[in-house]
Design a protein around this motif. Structure first.
Motif, PDB file in Angstrom:
ATOM      1  N   ALA A 141       0.867  -1.179   0.000  1.00  0.00           N
ATOM      2  CA  ALA A 141       0.000   0.000   0.000  1.00  0.00           C
ATOM      3  C   ALA A 141       0.906   1.233   0.000  1.00  0.00           C
ATOM      4  O   ALA A 141       2.087   1.142   0.370  1.00  0.00           O
ATOM      5  CB  ALA A 141      -0.891  -0.027   1.234  1.00  0.00           C
ATOM      6  N   PRO A 142       0.383   2.406  -0.381  1.00  0.00           N
ATOM      7  CA  PRO A 142       1.241   3.595  -0.488  1.00  0.00           C
ATOM      8  C   PRO A 142       2.071   3.907   0.759  1.00  0.00           C
ATOM      9  O   PRO A 142       3.204   4.351   0.652  1.00  0.00           O
ATOM     10  CB  PRO A 142       0.246   4.722  -0.784  1.00  0.00           C
ATOM     11  N   ASP A 143       1.542   3.681   1.942  1.00  0.00           N
ATOM     12  CA  ASP A 143       2.319   3.959   3.159  1.00  0.00           C
ATOM     13  C   ASP A 143       2.810   2.672   3.822  1.00  0.00           C
ATOM     14  O   ASP A 143       3.118   2.645   5.008  1.00  0.00           O
ATOM     15  CB  ASP A 143       1.503   4.791   4.145  1.00  0.00           C
ATOM     16  N   GLY A 144       2.908   1.602   3.038  1.00  0.00           N
ATOM     17  CA  GLY A 144       3.320   0.301   3.556  1.00  0.00           C
ATOM     18  C   GLY A 144       4.803   0.236   3.877  1.00  0.00           C
ATOM     19  O   GLY A 144       5.597   1.073   3.460  1.00  0.00           O
ATOM     20  N   SER A 145       5.172  -0.795   4.632  1.00  0.00           N
ATOM     21  CA  SER A 145       6.564  -0.988   5.006  1.00  0.00           C
ATOM     22  C   SER A 145       6.939  -2.461   4.893  1.00  0.00           C
ATOM     23  O   SER A 145       6.081  -3.339   4.824  1.00  0.00           O
ATOM     24  CB  SER A 145       6.805  -0.500   6.439  1.00  0.00           C
ATOM     25  N   VAL A 146       8.244  -2.697   4.887  1.00  0.00           N
ATOM     26  CA  VAL A 146       8.790  -4.048   4.808  1.00  0.00           C
ATOM     27  C   VAL A 146       9.675  -4.264   6.021  1.00  0.00           C
ATOM     28  O   VAL A 146      10.493  -3.402   6.360  1.00  0.00           O
ATOM     29  CB  VAL A 146       9.639  -4.229   3.525  1.00  0.00           C
ATOM     30  N   SER A 147       9.520  -5.404   6.678  1.00  0.00           N
ATOM     31  CA  SER A 147      10.466  -5.834   7.711  1.00  0.00           C
ATOM     32  C   SER A 147      11.280  -6.958   7.100  1.00  0.00           C
ATOM     33  O   SER A 147      10.741  -8.016   6.765  1.00  0.00           O
ATOM     34  CB  SER A 147       9.732  -6.332   8.965  1.00  0.00           C
ATOM     35  N   LEU A 148      12.577  -6.725   6.925  1.00  0.00           N
ATOM     36  CA  LEU A 148      13.460  -7.657   6.239  1.00  0.00           C
ATOM     37  C   LEU A 148      14.619  -8.021   7.149  1.00  0.00           C
ATOM     38  O   LEU A 148      15.339  -7.140   7.622  1.00  0.00           O
ATOM     39  CB  LEU A 148      13.998  -7.019   4.952  1.00  0.00           C
ATOM     40  N   LEU A 149      14.804  -9.313   7.398  1.00  0.00           N
ATOM     41  CA  LEU A 149      15.925  -9.762   8.205  1.00  0.00           C
ATOM     42  C   LEU A 149      17.135  -9.978   7.303  1.00  0.00           C
ATOM     43  O   LEU A 149      17.014 -10.589   6.244  1.00  0.00           O
ATOM     44  CB  LEU A 149      15.577 -11.070   8.919  1.00  0.00           C
ATOM     45  N   VAL A 150      18.276  -9.436   7.717  1.00  0.00           N
ATOM     46  CA  VAL A 150      19.518  -9.629   6.969  1.00  0.00           C
ATOM     47  C   VAL A 150      20.635  -9.997   7.943  1.00  0.00           C
ATOM     48  O   VAL A 150      20.554  -9.722   9.131  1.00  0.00           O
ATOM     49  CB  VAL A 150      19.910  -8.390   6.129  1.00  0.00           C
ATOM     50  N   SER A 151      21.663 -10.590   7.403  1.00  0.00           N
ATOM     51  CA  SER A 151      22.817 -11.024   8.189  1.00  0.00           C
ATOM     52  C   SER A 151      24.039 -10.208   7.794  1.00  0.00           C
ATOM     53  O   SER A 151      24.168  -9.784   6.644  1.00  0.00           O
ATOM     54  CB  SER A 151      23.083 -12.506   7.914  1.00  0.00           C
ATOM     55  N   SER A 152      24.939 -10.035   8.742  1.00  0.00           N
ATOM     56  CA  SER A 152      26.211  -9.387   8.421  1.00  0.00           C
ATOM     57  C   SER A 152      26.971 -10.196   7.367  1.00  0.00           C
ATOM     58  O   SER A 152      27.768  -9.633   6.612  1.00  0.00           O
ATOM     59  CB  SER A 152      27.056  -9.222   9.690  1.00  0.00           C
ATOM     60  N   LEU A 153      26.704 -11.494   7.283  1.00  0.00           N
ATOM     61  CA  LEU A 153      27.335 -12.334   6.257  1.00  0.00           C
ATOM     62  C   LEU A 153      26.858 -11.960   4.855  1.00  0.00           C
ATOM     63  O   LEU A 153      27.546 -12.211   3.871  1.00  0.00           O
ATOM     64  CB  LEU A 153      27.028 -13.817   6.514  1.00  0.00           C
ATOM     65  N   THR A 154      25.670 -11.369   4.783  1.00  0.00           N
ATOM     66  CA  THR A 154      25.057 -10.982   3.516  1.00  0.00           C
ATOM     67  C   THR A 154      25.495  -9.589   3.085  1.00  0.00           C
ATOM     68  O   THR A 154      25.479  -9.274   1.910  1.00  0.00           O
ATOM     69  CB  THR A 154      23.518 -11.005   3.678  1.00  0.00           C
ATOM     70  N   GLY A 155      25.836  -8.760   4.062  1.00  0.00           N
ATOM     71  CA  GLY A 155      26.204  -7.380   3.783  1.00  0.00           C
ATOM     72  C   GLY A 155      25.016  -6.458   3.957  1.00  0.00           C
ATOM     73  O   GLY A 155      24.277  -6.208   3.010  1.00  0.00           O
ATOM     74  N   VAL A 156      24.820  -5.967   5.166  1.00  0.00           N
ATOM     75  CA  VAL A 156      23.677  -5.099   5.461  1.00  0.00           C
ATOM     76  C   VAL A 156      23.738  -3.835   4.608  1.00  0.00           C
ATOM     77  O   VAL A 156      22.728  -3.408   4.041  1.00  0.00           O
ATOM     78  CB  VAL A 156      23.614  -4.769   6.972  1.00  0.00           C
ATOM     79  N   ASP A 157      24.923  -3.232   4.486  1.00  0.00           N
ATOM     80  CA  ASP A 157      25.050  -2.004   3.692  1.00  0.00           C
ATOM     81  C   ASP A 157      24.670  -2.243   2.231  1.00  0.00           C
ATOM     82  O   ASP A 157      24.029  -1.390   1.605  1.00  0.00           O
ATOM     83  CB  ASP A 157      26.473  -1.445   3.774  1.00  0.00           C
ATOM     84  N   GLU A 158      25.044  -3.393   1.691  1.00  0.00           N
ATOM     85  CA  GLU A 158      24.711  -3.711   0.309  1.00  0.00           C
ATOM     86  C   GLU A 158      23.207  -3.889   0.136  1.00  0.00           C
ATOM     87  O   GLU A 158      22.638  -3.469  -0.881  1.00  0.00           O
ATOM     88  CB  GLU A 158      25.450  -4.976  -0.148  1.00  0.00           C
ATOM     89  N   VAL A 159      22.546  -4.475   1.125  1.00  0.00           N
ATOM     90  CA  VAL A 159      21.089  -4.636   1.061  1.00  0.00           C
ATOM     91  C   VAL A 159      20.406  -3.271   1.150  1.00  0.00           C
ATOM     92  O   VAL A 159      19.469  -2.988   0.397  1.00  0.00           O
ATOM     93  CB  VAL A 159      20.582  -5.590   2.168  1.00  0.00           C
ATOM     94  N   VAL A 160      20.900  -2.404   2.033  1.00  0.00           N
ATOM     95  CA  VAL A 160      20.337  -1.048   2.158  1.00  0.00           C
ATOM     96  C   VAL A 160      20.509  -0.290   0.840  1.00  0.00           C
ATOM     97  O   VAL A 160      19.584   0.387   0.375  1.00  0.00           O
ATOM     98  CB  VAL A 160      20.989  -0.289   3.336  1.00  0.00           C
ATOM     99  N   GLU A 161      21.667  -0.429   0.218  1.00  0.00           N
ATOM    100  CA  GLU A 161      21.913   0.232  -1.066  1.00  0.00           C
ATOM    101  C   GLU A 161      20.967  -0.293  -2.148  1.00  0.00           C
ATOM    102  O   GLU A 161      20.386   0.483  -2.914  1.00  0.00           O
ATOM    103  CB  GLU A 161      23.364   0.007  -1.489  1.00  0.00           C
ATOM    104  N   GLU A 162      20.793  -1.614  -2.214  1.00  0.00           N
ATOM    105  CA  GLU A 162      19.878  -2.206  -3.197  1.00  0.00           C
ATOM    106  C   GLU A 162      18.445  -1.739  -2.945  1.00  0.00           C
ATOM    107  O   GLU A 162      17.710  -1.419  -3.882  1.00  0.00           O
ATOM    108  CB  GLU A 162      19.966  -3.739  -3.149  1.00  0.00           C
ATOM    109  N   ALA A 163      18.044  -1.685  -1.685  1.00  0.00           N
ATOM    110  CA  ALA A 163      16.703  -1.202  -1.341  1.00  0.00           C
ATOM    111  C   ALA A 163      16.530   0.241  -1.823  1.00  0.00           C
ATOM    112  O   ALA A 163      15.478   0.599  -2.372  1.00  0.00           O
ATOM    113  CB  ALA A 163      16.460  -1.312   0.159  1.00  0.00           C
TER     114      ALA A 163
END
Length: 190
Positions: A141-163
């Motif tokens: 929805a227009p004001d919707g949100s996502v809760s996404l679990l990530v691991s430091s093994l995955t690269g949190v900064d890289e996931v934030v950048e992709e988002a």
């Protein structure tokens, strides 16, 4: 029935672990009665069940694994078999919750079964996360949100950048450290 008993019965289904508990707790703090929530990759249905019980939100769960769909349904979770968010209507959900497969896995060491699909995030840990981020905005929805679990093994900064490349801002709302990784729940919003 204890967790070990359930694992013995459903060896092809990801059962609740530290990541599941962290995601459920973080999501429950942000959701409320009346929200329509999609949990992608529900596995056993634990996170969806916790959200529904603790918040009163209506939760639709999905998983590609037919064994997981069966187990979640048997736990009373409204579940459909789906690949990420592909079958869902545009703008349908107030929130999407996802504990993706995030472990970096050498392609030569993949074992090609349902548990591997639940755990392996490909070589960089983001083989499932990136396509999810590319499409999840469509079902929010227009004001919707996502809760996404990530691991430091995955690269949190890289996931934030992709988002960010898909129009999302990200805030870390929970984390927990372990000897081999730190798990972080990101809240993504537009």
């Amino acid at each position: 029935m204890g967790l070990e008993d359930r694992r013995a019965q459903e060896p092809d289904v990801y059962q609740p672990a530290e990541d599941s508990h962290l995601l459920a707790e973080a999501a429950c703090e942000r959701l409320e009665r009346g929200d329509l929530v999609l949990e992608v990759g529900t596995g056993s249905g634990y996170v969806a069940h916790q959200i529904a019980d603790e918040t009163g939100a209506r939760v639709i769960a999905s998983d590609l694994n037919p064994h997981a769909v069966r187990q979640a349904r048997s736990a009373g979770v409204e579940t459909v078999r789906a690949d990420l968010v592909s079958p869902f209507r545009d703008g349908a959900f107030d929130a999407v919750v996802f504990n993706p497969p995030y472990l970096p896995t050498d392609p030569e060491n993949e074992w090609d079964d349902w548990m591997e699909r639940a755990l392996s995030g490909g070589e960089d840990g983001r083989a499932v996360i990136d396509p999810f981020l590319a499409d999840v905005g469509r079902v929010l929805a227009p004001d919707g949100s996502v809760s996404l679990l990530v691991s430091s093994l995955t690269g949190v900064d890289e996931v934030v950048e992709e988002a960010g490349e898909h129009g999302f801002s990200a805030v870390a709302v929970a984390d927990e450290s372990f000897p081999f990784e730190t798990l972080t729940v990101l809240e993504l919003f537009r």
